[in-house]
Scaffold this active site. Structure first.
Site, mmCIF file in Angstrom:
data_model
loop_
_atom_site.group_PDB
_atom_site.id
_atom_site.type_symbol
_atom_site.label_atom_id
_atom_site.label_comp_id
_atom_site.label_asym_id
_atom_site.label_seq_id
_atom_site.Cartn_x
_atom_site.Cartn_y
_atom_site.Cartn_z
ATOM 1 N N ARG A 233 0.840 -1.190 0.000
ATOM 2 C CA ARG A 233 0.000 0.000 0.000
ATOM 3 C C ARG A 233 0.883 1.251 0.000
ATOM 4 O O ARG A 233 1.937 1.283 0.638
ATOM 5 C CB ARG A 233 -0.904 0.030 1.239
ATOM 6 C CG ARG A 233 -2.068 -0.946 1.197
ATOM 7 C CD ARG A 233 -3.074 -0.622 0.105
ATOM 8 N NE ARG A 233 -4.235 -1.514 0.121
ATOM 9 C CZ ARG A 233 -4.397 -2.563 -0.690
ATOM 10 N NH1 ARG A 233 -3.482 -2.865 -1.597
ATOM 11 N NH2 ARG A 233 -5.490 -3.310 -0.624
ATOM 12 N N HIS B 170 -0.925 -0.060 -9.777
ATOM 13 C CA HIS B 170 -1.598 -0.992 -8.855
ATOM 14 C C HIS B 170 -2.032 -2.269 -9.601
ATOM 15 O O HIS B 170 -3.204 -2.636 -9.589
ATOM 16 C CB HIS B 170 -2.808 -0.298 -8.187
ATOM 17 C CG HIS B 170 -3.223 -0.973 -6.910
ATOM 18 N ND1 HIS B 170 -3.641 -0.286 -5.783
ATOM 19 C CD2 HIS B 170 -3.291 -2.279 -6.567
ATOM 20 C CE1 HIS B 170 -3.946 -1.138 -4.830
ATOM 21 N NE2 HIS B 170 -3.737 -2.362 -5.284
HETATM 22 P P1 NAP Z 1 -1.716 -11.529 5.085
HETATM 23 O O1 NAP Z 1 -1.807 -12.950 4.681
HETATM 24 O O2 NAP Z 1 -2.706 -10.992 6.058
HETATM 25 O O3 NAP Z 1 -0.243 -11.283 5.638
HETATM 26 C C1 NAP Z 1 0.137 -10.128 6.283
HETATM 27 C C2 NAP Z 1 1.527 -10.333 6.857
HETATM 28 O O4 NAP Z 1 1.970 -9.089 7.423
HETATM 29 C C3 NAP Z 1 1.567 -11.365 7.973
HETATM 30 O O5 NAP Z 1 2.746 -12.126 7.887
HETATM 31 C C4 NAP Z 1 1.592 -10.505 9.238
HETATM 32 O O6 NAP Z 1 2.216 -11.090 10.343
HETATM 33 C C5 NAP Z 1 2.420 -9.334 8.753
HETATM 34 N N1 NAP Z 1 2.192 -8.164 9.609
HETATM 35 C C6 NAP Z 1 1.038 -7.507 9.855
HETATM 36 N N2 NAP Z 1 1.241 -6.494 10.721
HETATM 37 C C7 NAP Z 1 2.550 -6.519 11.024
HETATM 38 C C8 NAP Z 1 3.369 -5.745 11.881
HETATM 39 N N3 NAP Z 1 2.869 -4.732 12.600
HETATM 40 N N4 NAP Z 1 4.675 -6.054 11.956
HETATM 41 C C9 NAP Z 1 5.190 -7.092 11.253
HETATM 42 N N5 NAP Z 1 4.465 -7.867 10.433
HETATM 43 C C10 NAP Z 1 3.166 -7.585 10.313
HETATM 44 O O7 NAP Z 1 -1.812 -10.581 3.801
HETATM 45 P P2 NAP Z 1 -1.516 -10.962 2.273
HETATM 46 O O8 NAP Z 1 -2.646 -11.687 1.681
HETATM 47 O O9 NAP Z 1 -0.169 -11.570 2.206
HETATM 48 O O10 NAP Z 1 -1.489 -9.493 1.634
HETATM 49 C C11 NAP Z 1 -0.592 -8.491 2.091
HETATM 50 C C12 NAP Z 1 -0.956 -7.136 1.553
HETATM 51 O O11 NAP Z 1 -0.644 -7.049 0.168
HETATM 52 C C13 NAP Z 1 -2.456 -6.803 1.569
HETATM 53 O O12 NAP Z 1 -2.872 -6.383 2.858
HETATM 54 C C14 NAP Z 1 -2.560 -5.696 0.546
HETATM 55 O O13 NAP Z 1 -2.389 -4.439 1.148
HETATM 56 C C15 NAP Z 1 -1.390 -5.970 -0.386
HETATM 57 N N6 NAP Z 1 -1.843 -6.363 -1.729
HETATM 58 C C16 NAP Z 1 -1.511 -5.543 -2.771
HETATM 59 C C17 NAP Z 1 -1.901 -5.892 -4.048
HETATM 60 C C18 NAP Z 1 -1.502 -5.061 -5.225
HETATM 61 O O14 NAP Z 1 -1.939 -5.316 -6.335
HETATM 62 N N7 NAP Z 1 -0.630 -4.087 -5.064
HETATM 63 C C19 NAP Z 1 -2.649 -7.067 -4.264
HETATM 64 C C20 NAP Z 1 -2.955 -7.865 -3.172
HETATM 65 C C21 NAP Z 1 -2.549 -7.505 -1.903
HETATM 66 P P3 NAP Z 1 1.602 -12.417 11.028
HETATM 67 O O15 NAP Z 1 1.831 -13.522 10.021
HETATM 68 O O16 NAP Z 1 2.399 -12.588 12.249
HETATM 69 O O17 NAP Z 1 0.145 -12.146 11.259
HETATM 70 C C1 GLV Z 2 -5.349 -5.281 -3.980
HETATM 71 O O1 GLV Z 2 -4.760 -4.270 -3.795
HETATM 72 C C2 GLV Z 2 -5.758 -6.188 -2.947
HETATM 73 O O2 GLV Z 2 -5.648 -5.835 -1.776
HETATM 74 O O3 GLV Z 2 -6.201 -7.295 -3.290
#
Ligand code: NAP
Ligand code: GLV
Length: 319
Positions: free
Chosen positions: A234, A282
């Protein structure tokens, strides 16, 4: 004759044609009543599938058993719920997409960035523009440690793939994780050793009160001189002015940015003027309709059987 009421699904992704989505849900859930939300629609619904919905889509909606967020990140809907706290009762689970084809896209994006920066293709592109023939020093993956922030569905897949490809990879999360081939760090106290000397920093954290503004001077300084940044999570994570300063000082050699505090990135934003910043709109991991519908329908079926499902958002934690 069955007297069971058909299941009602409500769909809302403002600005996007709902037709192919409605068809995909109808194909996957024959017998269900699927409709796109329109202003004034207050009829009951069993489930809603939404992305950045206005509050009226959810507020006071009777019958709701769960709301599905059509993305991995829930910051837009949680921001809306923080402004309009009565919109969705705590008793109704908010469920996000988990991978659903996004991890593979993130792996592609980050692998491209790692190769581009390790082999200095960014510099060779600039040299090509200047008709300049200069051979830079050879690069080896072993000398290019990569640090991945966030080890969730996406960060874990990215880290593990990079490690298998031969890069030294570290990962940072809130709670401790074990990923084969990846050196893992957990919690705020481990942030400095996690960052120390890394040549490329990849951000895959969720946007939460704890992580917003994290990618600023204090995080850039422990990295190697001339490190690279890849932000695919983000825009709110980055302190824009600190990044520009780090690039101008050479602390950060170049950055690939896919997400921005304001999207579309305003025409007068200084990032557009910085040749060392690559900008994508994005797209690092897009929601894929087939995969998303299959995952959501699988979870609806599980909920209807009274089973627990994964991906339920902790609204206090923010992800
Ligand atoms: P997820 O499965 O919820 O994983 C989040 C990770 O971040 C977990 O390992 C979590 O730790 C860690 N985390 C959260 N808060 C933290 C903190 N304060 N300090 C250290 N680590 C922390 O999420 P995901 O599915 O992998 O997605 C991650 C992010 O990618 C999304 O939230 C979104 O913003 C972004 N995204 C972007 C796009 C794009 O097109 N640009 C697309 C999809 C997603 P724990 O494992 O210990 O809980
Ligand atoms: C895209 O940004 C997502 O969070 O899936």
């Amino acid at each position: 004759m069955s007297t069971e009421k058909p299941m009602n699904l409500l769909f809302c992704t403002p600005g996007e044609d709902p037709t192919p989505w409605l068809q995909a849900f109808r194909d996957a859930l024959p017998g269900a009543m699927m409709r796109a939300w329109q202003a004034g629609d207050t009829a009951p619904a069993d489930y809603a599938a939404v992305w950045r919905p206005p509050a009226e889509v959810l507020r006071g909606r009777s019958g709701l058993k769960a709301v599905f967020n059509l993305g991995a990140g829930v910051d837009p809907i949680l921001d809306m719920l923080s402004r309009e706290p009565d919109t969705l009762p705590e008793s109704v689970p908010l469920i996000r997409l988990e991978d659903a084809g996004m991890a593979a896209q993130m792996i592609e994006y980050v692998t491209y960035a790692a190769l581009r920066y390790m082999r200095r293709f960014d510099t060779y592109e600039r040299q090509r523009e200047a008709h300049q023939w200069t051979v830079l020093e050879a690069a080896r993956p072993a000398d290019f440690p990569i640090a991945v922030m966030g080890l969730g569905k996406l960060g874990a897949a990215v880290s593990s793939t990079l490690a298998k490809a031969g890069w030294p990879v570290r990962g940072w999360s809130r709670t401790a994780k074990a990923i084969e081939g990846v050196q893992t760090f957990a919690g705020d106290a481990a942030l400095a050793p996690f960052l120390a000397g890394a040549k490329m920093l990849v951000n895959l954290l969720p946007s939460t009160p704890e992580t917003r503004g994290l990618l600023g001077k204090a995080v850039f300084e422990p990295l190697a001189e001339g490190a690279f940044l890849v932000n695919i999570a983000r825009g709110a994570h980055v302190v824009d002015i600190d990044l520009l300063d780090a690039i101008r000082r050479g602390k950060i050699a170049a950055a690939m940015l896919d997400v921005f505090a304001q999207e579309p990135l305003p025409a007068d934003h200084p990032f557009w003027q910085e040749p060392k910043i690559t900008i994508t709109p994005h797209i690092s991991a897009m929601t894929l309709r087939t995969e998303a519908v299959a995952q959501i329908v699988g979870k609806i079926r599980a909920l209807e059987r009274g089973e627990k499902v994964s991906g339920v958002v902790d609204r206090i934690r923010g992800y």
